[in-house]
Design an enzyme around this catalytic site. Structure first.
Site, PDB file in Angstrom:
ATOM      1  N   ARG A 160      -8.557  -0.330   4.437  1.00 11.76           N
ATOM      2  CA  ARG A 160      -7.678   0.775   3.965  1.00 11.76           C
ATOM      3  C   ARG A 160      -6.208  -0.201   3.465  1.00 11.76           C
ATOM      4  O   ARG A 160      -5.491   0.486   2.599  1.00 11.76           O
ATOM      5  CB  ARG A 160      -7.258   1.630   5.099  1.00 11.76           C
ATOM      6  CG  ARG A 160      -8.385   2.602   5.094  1.00 11.76           C
ATOM      7  CD  ARG A 160      -7.818   3.792   5.935  1.00 11.76           C
ATOM      8  NE  ARG A 160      -6.548   4.406   5.540  1.00 11.76           N
ATOM      9  CZ  ARG A 160      -5.725   4.435   6.124  1.00 11.76           C
ATOM     10  NH1 ARG A 160      -5.885   4.376   7.757  1.00 11.76           N
ATOM     11  NH2 ARG A 160      -4.497   5.163   5.786  1.00 11.76           N
ATOM     12  N   ARG A 181      -0.091  14.172  12.812  1.00 13.23           N
ATOM     13  CA  ARG A 181       0.288  14.151  11.659  1.00 13.23           C
ATOM     14  C   ARG A 181       0.934  15.468  10.956  1.00 13.23           C
ATOM     15  O   ARG A 181       0.199  15.867  10.020  1.00 13.23           O
ATOM     16  CB  ARG A 181      -0.623  13.248  10.706  1.00 13.23           C
ATOM     17  CG  ARG A 181      -0.970  11.987  11.275  1.00 13.23           C
ATOM     18  CD  ARG A 181      -0.010  10.967  11.239  1.00 13.23           C
ATOM     19  NE  ARG A 181       0.487  10.330  10.180  1.00 13.23           N
ATOM     20  CZ  ARG A 181      -0.044   9.232   9.524  1.00 13.23           C
ATOM     21  NH1 ARG A 181      -1.227   8.708   9.969  1.00 13.23           N
ATOM     22  NH2 ARG A 181       0.367   8.887   8.510  1.00 13.23           N
ATOM     23  N   CYS A 188      -4.951  11.932  12.219  1.00 14.18           N
ATOM     24  CA  CYS A 188      -5.761  10.666  12.294  1.00 14.18           C
ATOM     25  C   CYS A 188      -5.656  10.233  13.384  1.00 14.18           C
ATOM     26  O   CYS A 188      -5.344  10.590  14.505  1.00 14.18           O
ATOM     27  CB  CYS A 188      -5.210   9.767  11.175  1.00 14.18           C
ATOM     28  SG  CYS A 188      -3.724   9.092  11.279  1.00 14.18           S
ATOM     29  N   ASP A 243       4.462   0.415  11.757  1.00 15.13           N
ATOM     30  CA  ASP A 243       3.184  -0.305  11.358  1.00 15.13           C
ATOM     31  C   ASP A 243       2.978  -1.719  11.808  1.00 15.13           C
ATOM     32  O   ASP A 243       1.745  -2.321  11.598  1.00 15.13           O
ATOM     33  CB  ASP A 243       3.462   0.045  10.030  1.00 15.13           C
ATOM     34  CG  ASP A 243       3.016   1.178   9.445  1.00 15.13           C
ATOM     35  OD1 ASP A 243       3.372   1.690   8.112  1.00 15.13           O
ATOM     36  OD2 ASP A 243       2.882   2.298  10.207  1.00 15.13           O
ATOM     37  N   LYS A 302       0.930  -1.344   0.024  1.00 18.09           N
ATOM     38  CA  LYS A 302      -0.009  -0.045   0.054  1.00 18.09           C
ATOM     39  C   LYS A 302       0.904   1.409  -0.040  1.00 18.09           C
ATOM     40  O   LYS A 302       0.636   2.174  -0.869  1.00 18.09           O
ATOM     41  CB  LYS A 302      -0.911  -0.060   1.158  1.00 18.09           C
ATOM     42  CG  LYS A 302      -1.551   1.265   1.441  1.00 18.09           C
ATOM     43  CD  LYS A 302      -2.446   1.417   2.915  1.00 18.09           C
ATOM     44  CE  LYS A 302      -1.717   1.550   4.120  1.00 18.09           C
ATOM     45  NZ  LYS A 302      -1.478   2.905   4.152  1.00 18.09           N
ATOM     46  N   ASN A 303       1.966   1.345   0.789  1.00 20.72           N
ATOM     47  CA  ASN A 303       2.816   2.425   1.136  1.00 20.72           C
ATOM     48  C   ASN A 303       3.604   2.809  -0.050  1.00 20.72           C
ATOM     49  O   ASN A 303       4.441   3.525  -0.068  1.00 20.72           O
ATOM     50  CB  ASN A 303       3.164   2.512   2.452  1.00 20.72           C
ATOM     51  CG  ASN A 303       2.461   2.514   3.450  1.00 20.72           C
ATOM     52  OD1 ASN A 303       1.255   2.884   3.225  1.00 20.72           O
ATOM     53  ND2 ASN A 303       2.781   2.256   4.823  1.00 20.72           N
TER      54      ASN A 303
HETATM   55  C1  EPZ Z   1       4.170   6.783   6.430  1.00 23.02           C
HETATM   56  O1  EPZ Z   1       3.422   7.542   6.834  1.00 23.02           O
HETATM   57  C2  EPZ Z   1       3.115   5.572   6.052  1.00 23.02           C
HETATM   58  N1  EPZ Z   1       2.310   5.901   5.266  1.00 23.02           N
HETATM   59  C3  EPZ Z   1       2.689   5.185   7.295  1.00 23.02           C
HETATM   60  O2  EPZ Z   1       2.044   3.954   7.485  1.00 23.02           O
HETATM   61  C4  EPZ Z   1       4.124   5.075   8.376  1.00 23.02           C
HETATM   62  O3  EPZ Z   1       3.767   4.452   9.685  1.00 23.02           O
HETATM   63  C5  EPZ Z   1       4.940   6.043   8.427  1.00 23.02           C
HETATM   64  O4  EPZ Z   1       5.250   6.251   7.066  1.00 23.02           O
HETATM   65  C6  EPZ Z   1       6.226   5.800   9.153  1.00 23.02           C
HETATM   66  O5  EPZ Z   1       6.921   4.774   8.564  1.00 23.02           O
HETATM   67  C7  EPZ Z   1       2.178   5.767   4.151  1.00 23.02           C
HETATM   68  O6  EPZ Z   1       3.452   5.657   3.427  1.00 23.02           O
HETATM   69  C8  EPZ Z   1       1.114   6.242   3.236  1.00 23.02           C
HETATM   70  P1  EPZ Z   1       6.308   9.963   8.420  1.00 23.02           P
HETATM   71  P2  EPZ Z   1       4.012   9.378   6.766  1.00 23.02           P
HETATM   72  O7  EPZ Z   1       6.158  11.340   7.599  1.00 23.02           O
HETATM   73  O8  EPZ Z   1       4.858   9.648   5.645  1.00 23.02           O
HETATM   74  C9  EPZ Z   1       6.280  13.187  12.017  1.00 23.02           C
HETATM   75  C10 EPZ Z   1       0.316   2.497   7.625  1.00 23.02           C
HETATM   76  O9  EPZ Z   1      -0.230   2.014   8.844  1.00 23.02           O
HETATM   77  N2  EPZ Z   1       6.056  14.275  10.907  1.00 23.02           N
HETATM   78  O10 EPZ Z   1       7.498   9.277   8.409  1.00 23.02           O
HETATM   79  O11 EPZ Z   1       2.920  10.430   7.278  1.00 23.02           O
HETATM   80  C11 EPZ Z   1       5.106  12.523  12.136  1.00 23.02           C
HETATM   81  O12 EPZ Z   1       4.203  13.149  12.944  1.00 23.02           O
HETATM   82  C12 EPZ Z   1       0.747   4.011   7.850  1.00 23.02           C
HETATM   83  O13 EPZ Z   1       0.552   1.918   6.442  1.00 23.02           O
HETATM   84  C13 EPZ Z   1       6.395  15.542  11.337  1.00 23.02           C
HETATM   85  O14 EPZ Z   1       6.567  15.928  12.558  1.00 23.02           O
HETATM   86  O15 EPZ Z   1       5.028   9.238   8.238  1.00 23.02           O
HETATM   87  C14 EPZ Z   1       5.566  11.144  12.656  1.00 23.02           C
HETATM   88  O16 EPZ Z   1       5.530  11.267  14.338  1.00 23.02           O
HETATM   89  C15 EPZ Z   1       0.419   4.730   9.039  1.00 23.02           C
HETATM   90  N3  EPZ Z   1       6.351  16.622  10.331  1.00 23.02           N
HETATM   91  C16 EPZ Z   1       6.937  10.972  12.059  1.00 23.02           C
HETATM   92  O17 EPZ Z   1       7.202  12.164  11.673  1.00 23.02           O
HETATM   93  C17 EPZ Z   1       6.090  16.334   9.105  1.00 23.02           C
HETATM   94  O18 EPZ Z   1       6.083  17.257   8.267  1.00 23.02           O
HETATM   95  C18 EPZ Z   1       6.781   9.921  10.947  1.00 23.02           C
HETATM   96  O19 EPZ Z   1       5.894  10.355  10.048  1.00 23.02           O
HETATM   97  C19 EPZ Z   1       5.993  14.795   8.681  1.00 23.02           C
HETATM   98  C20 EPZ Z   1       6.082  14.028   9.927  1.00 23.02           C
END
Ligand code: EPZ
Length: 427
Positions: A399, A121, A116, A307, A22-23
């Protein structure tokens, strides 16, 4: 509203293939905007998040044809650069359209994707990256108006304060057609980043170092059509391995990429499972009694994936001894604990830490999916629990998991998807 009904106690045995990731498919479908032509993507899983992404592509003017697990996108007809609020809210990861639309159009209008179930996020890293490309960002009435129409997008050096997956993807999508070279420092190293770069490079992009902490993107003038096959979903693979481990079964996964599963295999072996790797096949057989896992710390790849935290927690609820979890990625990714307690699990959570004291047995319960991975943990606990488990709010599970009840049934589980008004058919 549909439900999943599980009659626990059956051990799962057999061999399955794993759906596409998915990701990986989500950012790659967005990347087809940059091609300005036809892209053919194979091994696309049938998921509601993929449907939501296709809906946005069509809204932007692309024509999208889905035939089974192959999605063909013609983005030459793209004629919009905005994503309306209702479409943005359908899927949190729609923020990755920012890079796709900026890379193609130089201006993007999105609504803030909002938080979410697992956290706020924020998107500060995404927005500051766009500004470093030379874009101007206006936030008004819940809209993000990002524009680089005056000077265009210029390659730059971006250091991420956190190796954000989404921010890394947005930077790659923006950099691919920008003038000059972009260097990303402290980039996310997830396999899905490598898959995105592989697809874009097939289209003529010049991306080097994907999968490492420093990624270099040399901007090119245009991209051309290409075909691509999505990598297998390492989180779905992990979920089904844990299902076999919790039910005293044995499972062979075909067509996986073992190196993507390293962070999962280690704790599974610590819990007493036999895990053997042969080419692109992984076989797991579980012990009579699972042992506790001393500590699970979720970290960016190649650390333990957040995840898979809920699923591994389900496993430790019936392991012998006490296991400790530390959730370092998302600030509220323990909502599944309240539901696991309904099975008779013994878990205490405080802040980022959760302590699980293994019990001999779980008992079936009426629970709900709190989020995508929390929902999969409910299925896992139900497979192990004595008696009937009814899981509601299963739209969360749909999802990210393609027909999980069919996959698990093929391995011997007594599991059904029923409409809320129907009587459960497992009695
Ligand atoms: C991706 O989300 C995945 N989703 C998530 O999978 C996964 O948990 C996550 O990466 C971490 O591996 C998809 O790829 C669609 P991040 P993403 O930006 O990109 C903080 C699932 O279950 N952050 O790496 O949103 C954020 O709050 C989903 O399949 C900021 O602070 O994750 C978090 O604490 C859930 N500022 C951390 O970084 C930003 O601008 C990791 O977020 C962006 C992120």
């Amino acid at each position: 509203m549909n439900k999943i009904i599980v009659k626990g106690g059956k051990s799962l045995n057999g061999e399955i293939s794993v759906q596409g990731a998915k990701n990986s498919v989500l950012p790659i479908l967005v990347a087809t905007l940059l091609v300005n032509g036809i892209s053919v993507i194979h091994n696309c899983p049938c998921l509601s998040d993929v449907d939501a992404t296709i809906k946005i592509l069509r809204y932007l003017g692309c024509s999208v044809l889905r035939e089974g697990h192959t999605v063909t996108v013609d983005s030459s007809t793209m004629n919009r650069n905005d994503v309306p609020d209702e479409l943005m809210r359908e899927m949190r990861s729609s923020i990755v359209f920012l890079g796709g639309i900026m890379g193609r159009m130089g201006k993007a209008i999105l609504s803030t994707p909002g938080g979410c179930e697992i956290g706020l996020r924020p998107i500060d890293l995404h927005l500051s990256a766009m500004e470093q490309f030379g874009a101007r960002i206006i936030n008004e009435n819940g809209l993000i108006i990002c524009s680089a129409e005056e000077k265009g997008l210029c390659g730059t050096r971006i250091t991420l304060s956190f190796p954000s997956v989404g921010a890394t993807e947005n930077i790659i999508l923006t950099a691919a057609l920008s003038k000059g070279t972009t260097v990303i420092i402290n980039a996310a190293r997830e396999p899905e980043i490598i898959d995105l770069a592989d697809f874009l490079n097939k289209c003529g992009a010049k991306i080097h170092g994907a999968g490492e902490s420093t990624i270099t993107v040399e901007g090119v003038l245009s991209l051309h059509s290409a075909e691509h096959t999505i990598i297998p979903d390492r989180i779905v693979a992990s979920t089904y391995m844990i299902a076999a481990a919790m039910t005293g079964g044995s499972l062979t996964l075909k067509n996986v990429i073992p190196s993507h599963l390293g962070p999962i295999i280690q704790p599974l072996r610590e819990s007493g499972c036999q895990v053997n790797i042969k080419g692109r096949k992984i076989s797991l057989s579980s012990p009579k009694q699972l042992k506790r896992i001393k500590i699970i710390r979720t970290m960016p790849h190649p650390g333990f994936p957040t995840d898979a935290q809920a699923q591994m927690m389900a496993l430790t609820t019936i392991a012998d001894g006490t296991s400790v979890f530390i959730e370092n990625i998302f600030e509220s990714r323990y909502k599944h604990i309240g539901e696991l307690l309904r099975f008779g699990a013994k878990i205490h959570a405080e802040g980022r830490m959760a302590v699980v004291e293994g019990v001999r047995n779980l008992n079936g319960a009426n629970v709900k999916a709190t989020d995508l991975r929390g929902g999969s943990a409910m299925i896992l606990a139900g497979l192990r629990a004595a008696g009937i488990t009814e899981i509601s709010e299963i739209h969360h599970i749909d999802r990210g998991y393609e027909e999980p009840e069919k996959v698990l049934e093929s391995l011997g589980a007594d599991i059904k998807r029923v409409n809320e008004n129907e009587k459960s058919t497992t009695e």
